[in-house]
Design a protein around this motif. Structure first.
Motif, PDB file in Angstrom:
ATOM      1  N   HIS A  61      47.890  11.466  14.166  1.00  0.00           N
ATOM      2  CA  HIS A  61      49.157  11.290  13.438  1.00  0.00           C
ATOM      3  C   HIS A  61      48.936  10.150  12.443  1.00  0.00           C
ATOM      4  O   HIS A  61      48.729   9.015  12.869  1.00  0.00           O
ATOM      5  N   ASN A  93      54.485  15.669  12.191  1.00  0.00           N
ATOM      6  CA  ASN A  93      55.725  14.898  12.430  1.00  0.00           C
ATOM      7  C   ASN A  93      55.794  13.652  11.555  1.00  0.00           C
ATOM      8  O   ASN A  93      55.997  12.539  12.027  1.00  0.00           O
ATOM      9  N   ASP A 309      44.835  12.039  19.756  1.00  0.00           N
ATOM     10  CA  ASP A 309      46.281  11.857  19.647  1.00  0.00           C
ATOM     11  C   ASP A 309      46.583  10.469  19.076  1.00  0.00           C
ATOM     12  O   ASP A 309      47.505   9.791  19.534  1.00  0.00           O
ATOM     13  N   HIS A 313      51.927   2.945  16.051  1.00  0.00           N
ATOM     14  CA  HIS A 313      53.224   2.284  15.840  1.00  0.00           C
ATOM     15  C   HIS A 313      52.917   0.802  15.738  1.00  0.00           C
ATOM     16  O   HIS A 313      51.978   0.329  16.389  1.00  0.00           O
ATOM     17  N   GLY A 328      53.311   6.332  21.873  1.00  0.00           N
ATOM     18  CA  GLY A 328      52.098   6.623  21.108  1.00  0.00           C
ATOM     19  C   GLY A 328      51.118   5.471  21.138  1.00  0.00           C
ATOM     20  O   GLY A 328      51.521   4.307  21.147  1.00  0.00           O
TER      21      GLY A 328
HETATM   22  O1  DOR Z   1      53.079   9.618  22.379  1.00  0.00           O
HETATM   23  C1  DOR Z   1      53.142  10.387  21.432  1.00  0.00           C
HETATM   24  N1  DOR Z   1      53.246   9.926  20.173  1.00  0.00           N
HETATM   25  N2  DOR Z   1      53.158  11.704  21.660  1.00  0.00           N
HETATM   26  C2  DOR Z   1      53.436  12.571  20.667  1.00  0.00           C
HETATM   27  O2  DOR Z   1      53.507  13.738  20.934  1.00  0.00           O
HETATM   28  C3  DOR Z   1      53.729  12.102  19.313  1.00  0.00           C
HETATM   29  C4  DOR Z   1      53.101  10.810  19.063  1.00  0.00           C
HETATM   30  C5  DOR Z   1      53.608  10.162  17.808  1.00  0.00           C
HETATM   31  O3  DOR Z   1      53.618  10.813  16.777  1.00  0.00           O
HETATM   32  O4  DOR Z   1      53.958   8.983  17.855  1.00  0.00           O
END
Ligand code: DOR
Length: 442
Positions: A61, A93, A309, A313, A328
């Motif tokens: 992401h 996203n 993944d 943040h 995340g």
């Molecule tokens: O922990 C997560 N963060 N799981 C997800 O599916 C999305 C991701 C995010 O985009 O922050």
């Protein structure tokens, strides 16, 4: 005169063996030889190093557009490059979410000028684009469709059986699923946060809220639908031993399974005691028993892919009181170091790492020109020093958010050089030239 490169004296991963051979590169391709008279040749001595096919991370992401204070395509792809990853599939996203051909094109335009590594972008499924999802998944530069069955970061969500059924009846390519049941999440949210969502709770409640049932319920549902439509389901970040048990008897040849390095490395409750909300992700980090179940699934061939993944943040955001803290963990840069750490501890072999991060991503998603070191393939290479001992340091992390729960971990074996499209773009901490990643073709 065209430029050629000879990589000399390394051990090169060819057909599951490490061979001491010279590798010839011309333009962006691996070739059988470069002409010493006609070509402008650079000879690079890689004595003591190991060359792998470029690793591909099929789940990151990068927050671009919309949330670039967390990460953008340039900072995220640099993080990949420094961690020995030569390409990535990026999740939809963002803000706006990638749910249209225009949104996908805008990401491709950004990446063309700023991505250090190769790239493709997922198309997010929604109730609104379900009718045209078969066309959208075929757009150039698209790595396929992503479905969020349970709410996570961002607004994407498809939980209604009839819309899921419609999407699965239409998609032809492998599609990727975040599998947590929205109905159970909502039900359990009332139970767990019964004094209201505005108060502060213990983050150890995270795996209790998003418990095993939440994951199992939706995994059973999407597997049944995928079977009905013979659709190519890719289950992202599977986190429970229960799902792995179920997959053992119900997984079909069309299906594929991902796990993350975080789920393979951390365990609850220790991770929440050590890192608090920094260890909060969806689906959650669970107990040691689940972690063991994931390792067993790797060793019995149920797991096909490891994806980071990477979900950055900022520290300021992560420090918010749970459950206001976002879910995340960043990881694109630490994925390979962590796998090498597990290799040094005897949990995984180099062959398995190549299978899960080079061969399978390339085969399962049908990426052209990648996955193996062979004449004619693109020269995307991950170069390791298997003897090097290195501590994961904050100063090494290039993600905009600048933190990792794995800071301070001592690793044996480390990525030291990354070649993208025939160019050494990273060498022992030095970033070389300009971003020159290219879009994957499928
Ligand atoms: O922990 C997560 N963060 N799981 C997800 O599916 C999305 C991701 C995010 O985009 O922050």
């Amino acid at each position: 005169m065209s430029k050629g490169i000879i990589l000399k004296n390394a051990k090169v991963f060819i057909s599951s063996e490490l061979e001491e051979v010279d590798l010839f590169i011309k333009g962006n391709k691996i070739v059988s030889k470069v002409d010493c008279d006609g070509d402008d040749i650079e000879v690079v001595d890689l004595k003591g190093l190991t060359v792998l096919p470029g690793l591909i991370d099929t789940q990151v992401h990068f927050r671009d557009p919309g949330l670039t204070h967390k990460e953008d395509i340039k900072s995220g792809s640099l993080s990949a490059l420094a961690g020995g990853i030569t390409g990535y599939f990026e999740m939809p996203n963002t803000v706006p979410a990638t749910t249209s051909a225009e949104a996908l094109k805008s990401k491709l335009d950004t990446a063309r000028n700023s991505s250090w590594t190769n790239y493709a972008f997922f198309m997010g499924a929604s109730a609104e684009n379900a009718d045209s999802i078969d066309k959208l998944e075929q757009e150039a530069g698209c790595s396929g469709v992503k479905i969020f069955m349970g709410s996570s970061t961002g607004s994407l969500l498809v939980h209604q059986e009839e819309i899921l059924d419609k999407i699965l009846s239409k998609v032809k390519r492998r599609f990727s699923v975040h599998s947590e049941s929205e109905a159970l999440l909502l039900k359990r949210q009332k139970l767990i946060f019964n004094k209201g969502m505005d108060l502060e709770y213990d983050v150890k409640l995270h795996p209790k809220w998003r418990n095993v049932d939440v994951a199992m319920e939706s995994t059973r549902q999407i597997m049944a639908l995928a079977k009905k439509h013979k659709a190519k389901l890719h289950l992202l970040h599977v986190s429970t031993k229960d799902e792995m048990e179920y997959l053992k008897s119900h997984k079909t040849p069309e299906m594929s399974v991902e796990v993350t390095p975080q789920h393979l490395t951390l365990a609850s409750p220790e991770c929440y005691e050590a890192f608090g909300t920094y260890a909060q992700m969806n689906p959650p980090i669970r107990t040691k028993e689940h972690r063991e179940g994931l390792w067993k699934a790797i060793n019995t061939g149920i797991v096909d892919i490891i994806g980071s993944d990477h979900a950055p943040h900022t520290e300021e955001e992560k420090k918010r009181p749970y459950p206001k803290s976002p879910s995340g963990i960043p990881g694109v840069q630490t994925t390979l170091p962590l796998l090498l750490h597990h290799m040094a501890e005897g949990r995984i072999s180099l062959n398995k790492i190549v299978e899960l991060m080079c061969l399978n991503p390339s085969k399962l998603f049908n990426i052209q020109g990648q996955g193996e070191i062979k004449i004619g393939r693109e020269a995307n290479l991950t170069i390791l020093d298997l003897e090097k001992e290195e501590v994961i340091k904050k100063s090494w992390l290039t993600s905009r958010v600048g933190w990792s729960p794995f800071e301070g971990l001592k690793i044996k074996g480390f990525p030291v050089m990354t070649m993208v499209q025939g160019r050494i773009a990273y060498n022992n901490g030095e970033i070389i030239g300009e971003p020159a990643g290219e879009a994957y073709s499928f």
